[in-house]
Write a protein that holds these residues in place. Structure first.
Motif, PDB file in Angstrom:
ATOM      1  N   UNK A   1      45.714  38.307  63.663  1.00 49.36           N
ATOM      2  CA  UNK A   1      46.241  38.536  65.013  1.00 49.36           C
ATOM      3  C   UNK A   1      47.102  37.393  65.548  1.00 49.36           C
ATOM      4  N   UNK A   2      46.870  36.178  65.098  1.00 49.99           N
ATOM      5  CA  UNK A   2      47.633  35.025  65.597  1.00 49.99           C
ATOM      6  C   UNK A   2      48.931  34.798  64.827  1.00 49.99           C
ATOM      7  N   UNK A   3      49.152  35.571  63.770  1.00 51.17           N
ATOM      8  CA  UNK A   3      50.364  35.416  62.956  1.00 51.17           C
ATOM      9  C   UNK A   3      51.436  36.364  63.494  1.00 51.17           C
ATOM     10  N   UNK A   4      52.697  35.913  63.596  1.00 54.59           N
ATOM     11  CA  UNK A   4      53.767  36.794  64.103  1.00 54.59           C
ATOM     12  C   UNK A   4      53.915  38.053  63.262  1.00 54.59           C
TER      13      UNK A   4
ATOM     14  N   UNK B   1      55.150  41.013  57.444  1.00 55.04           N
ATOM     15  CA  UNK B   1      54.420  41.716  56.396  1.00 55.04           C
ATOM     16  C   UNK B   1      52.917  41.577  56.615  1.00 55.04           C
ATOM     17  N   UNK B   2      52.199  42.692  56.427  1.00 53.72           N
ATOM     18  CA  UNK B   2      50.746  42.681  56.618  1.00 53.72           C
ATOM     19  C   UNK B   2      50.068  41.706  55.666  1.00 53.72           C
ATOM     20  N   UNK B   3      50.431  41.783  54.385  1.00 57.94           N
ATOM     21  CA  UNK B   3      49.836  40.929  53.355  1.00 57.94           C
ATOM     22  C   UNK B   3      50.711  39.690  53.211  1.00 57.94           C
ATOM     23  N   UNK B   4      50.310  38.612  53.866  1.00 56.73           N
ATOM     24  CA  UNK B   4      51.159  37.425  53.937  1.00 56.73           C
ATOM     25  C   UNK B   4      50.334  36.153  53.773  1.00 56.73           C
ATOM     26  N   UNK B   5      51.015  35.024  53.761  1.00 57.74           N
ATOM     27  CA  UNK B   5      50.333  33.730  53.722  1.00 57.74           C
ATOM     28  C   UNK B   5      49.781  33.422  55.113  1.00 57.74           C
ATOM     29  N   UNK B   6      49.046  32.323  55.231  1.00 58.77           N
ATOM     30  CA  UNK B   6      48.393  31.992  56.504  1.00 58.77           C
ATOM     31  C   UNK B   6      49.387  31.756  57.632  1.00 58.77           C
ATOM     32  N   UNK B   7      50.655  31.447  57.272  1.00 59.08           N
ATOM     33  CA  UNK B   7      51.673  31.226  58.301  1.00 59.08           C
ATOM     34  C   UNK B   7      52.679  32.372  58.389  1.00 59.08           C
ATOM     35  N   UNK B   8      52.364  33.483  57.740  1.00 59.57           N
ATOM     36  CA  UNK B   8      53.227  34.659  57.811  1.00 59.57           C
ATOM     37  C   UNK B   8      54.247  34.767  56.706  1.00 59.57           C
ATOM     38  N   UNK B   9      54.264  33.826  55.780  1.00 61.74           N
ATOM     39  CA  UNK B   9      55.242  33.840  54.690  1.00 61.74           C
ATOM     40  C   UNK B   9      54.968  34.942  53.677  1.00 61.74           C
ATOM     41  N   UNK B  10      56.028  35.355  52.962  1.00 61.52           N
ATOM     42  CA  UNK B  10      55.894  36.389  51.935  1.00 61.52           C
ATOM     43  C   UNK B  10      55.144  35.852  50.723  1.00 61.52           C
ATOM     44  N   UNK B  11      54.412  36.719  50.059  1.00 62.58           N
ATOM     45  CA  UNK B  11      53.711  36.375  48.822  1.00 62.58           C
ATOM     46  C   UNK B  11      54.498  36.913  47.635  1.00 62.58           C
ATOM     47  N   UNK B  12      54.215  36.405  46.460  1.00 61.05           N
ATOM     48  CA  UNK B  12      54.964  36.802  45.268  1.00 61.05           C
ATOM     49  C   UNK B  12      54.655  38.232  44.878  1.00 61.05           C
ATOM     50  N   UNK B  13      55.551  38.813  44.099  1.00 59.96           N
ATOM     51  CA  UNK B  13      55.409  40.185  43.627  1.00 59.96           C
ATOM     52  C   UNK B  13      54.165  40.366  42.786  1.00 59.96           C
TER      53      UNK B  13
END
Length: 386
Positions: free
Chosen positions: A255-258, A261-273
């Motif tokens: 909830x605290x992440x902007x 993508x739903x499945x993201x890093x702790x700061x909202x970054x994209x994860x690898x394929x």
């Protein structure tokens, strides 16, 4: 990335020659691609000829170059990824002969076996090394052959899935819940590994809108757009269980992440394929003892006609994230019969199948494991692998 000949390596009082794999750019100590280079050194120490070393180095150089381009960790490569490399990269793009592809398979197989023996790989990777060439695909279409999915080795019983969920390794509650959700999305929705973390799918704004509309209609599940293989769009129904899990994650630890993508890093970054595949492999390796106990328990009761289908432990060791997709499709066929929905249409639409034969494989397999004699008779086909 390229191979480089190294002459005069001092080994046990004698000099040996070997090859190393290095990254492009200025040559330095950090340029060496360690895993394949260590393997080639082991081959040289074992007395392999320079000609053998050179051809093996070429094979591994091409393989690691492809992995690097696709951002795939060699330790977590999946069955579908290795099949894609053999069939699409080597056969279709590089137009290698069958003999050359077989040589590549031997090189890659021996690399993984040696990597485990010398301790740079924790556990052995089980890969089928199956691939389809363009010519064999055409022959299959002409003959009307069914895809060889080997579903009897891929089906994940709900208790094995529970073992996987309980075996996820995570440093924080956020990562644990996120990675549990990764496996649940595979099991309950049939998404491919790349689809789970694709920036085009599972956007939180889209999910929030779908949740709001479902609540207004007094529905417990949602339908979300998924862009899959070949950039093709399909609409996937998310059942109440997975919808509830997504909602809890979205309104809780995420909830605290902007929005993003739903499945993201702790700061909202994209994860690898390959993130979903790595989560699955890690959970399987960590929970292999639990899985063995579960498989043993069910297979002891295999004469019980009421018991659900359970794979062998040898098959369980080869499971990959894509096995969740196979399981979902099989369970979806059962769901269709329960609700009196046509599986030929619904399963195809939910999975995004291009060929009728692919959908048929799941209908046949489901008929076998649930003893639907009428279905098997109508199709007039015996599943040779079951």
């Amino acid at each position: 990335m390229k191979k480089k000949f190294v002459k005069g390596v001092n080994w046990s009082g004698s000099m040996i020659n070997t090859y190393v794999i290095v990254n492009d750019g200025i040559l330095c100590e950090q340029s060496i691609v360690v895993a394949p280079s260590l393997y080639l050194l082991e081959k040289a120490k074992a007395g392999a000829s320079e000609k053998t070393l050179e051809s093996t180095a070429s094979d591994l150089c091409g393989y690691f170059k492809d992995l690097h381009a696709k951002e795939i960790d060699w330790r977590y490569v999946t069955d579908s990824q290795i099949s894609s490399y053999l069939g699409k990269t080597l056969r279709q793009k590089k137009i290698l002969s069958e003999n050359s592809i077989e040589r590549n398979i031997v090189s890659i197989k021996d690399f993984y076996k040696t990597a485990e023996n010398i301790g740079i790989l924790d556990t052995e990777i089980f890969l089928s090394y199956e691939y389809s060439s363009e010519s064999s695909s055409k022959q299959q279409e002409v003959r009307g052959a069914k895809p060889k999915l080997q579903l009897f080795r891929q089906y994940i019983h709900k208790e094995i899935f529970a073992n996987l969920l309980s075996s996820i390794k995570a440093k924080t509650p956020f990562v644990r819940e996120r990675d549990e959700l990764v496996l649940k999305i595979g099991f309950h929705c049939g998404l491919r590994s790349s689809e789970v973390t694709s920036p085009f799918n599972l956007n939180t704004k889209t999910i929030r809108k779908a949740l709001k509309e479902a609540m207004e209609r007094n529905e417990l599940g949602v339908t979300l757009p998924i862009i899959g293989k070949g950039n093709k769009l399909r609409y996937v129904d998310f059942n109440p269980e997975i919808t509830r899990a997504i909602k809890n994650f979205l309104e809780g630890r995420r909830s605290e992440i902007p929005d993003g993508h739903l499945i993201c890093s702790f700061n909202g970054g994209l994860l690898s394929e390959s993130h979903a595949s790595r989560v699955f492999k890690s959970a399987k390796d960590c929970g292999i003892a639990r899985i063995k106990k579960t498989v043993t328990k069910y297979n002891k009761a295999k004469n019980d006609l009421e018991s659900e289908y359970m794979i062998s432990f040898e098959s369980a060791k080869t499971l990959v994230f894509h096995s969740l997709r196979h399981t979902y499709a099989t369970n979806l066929v059962k769901h269709c019969y329960k609700l009196r929905i046509d599986p030929w249409v619904y399963v195809r639409d939910q999975m995004g199948h291009e060929k009728r034969e692919t959908t048929e494989s799941y209908i046949i397999f489901e008929a076998n494991i649930h003893a639907r004699d009428a279905i098997r008779t109508d199709l007039s086909i015996e599943d040779e692998n079951y």
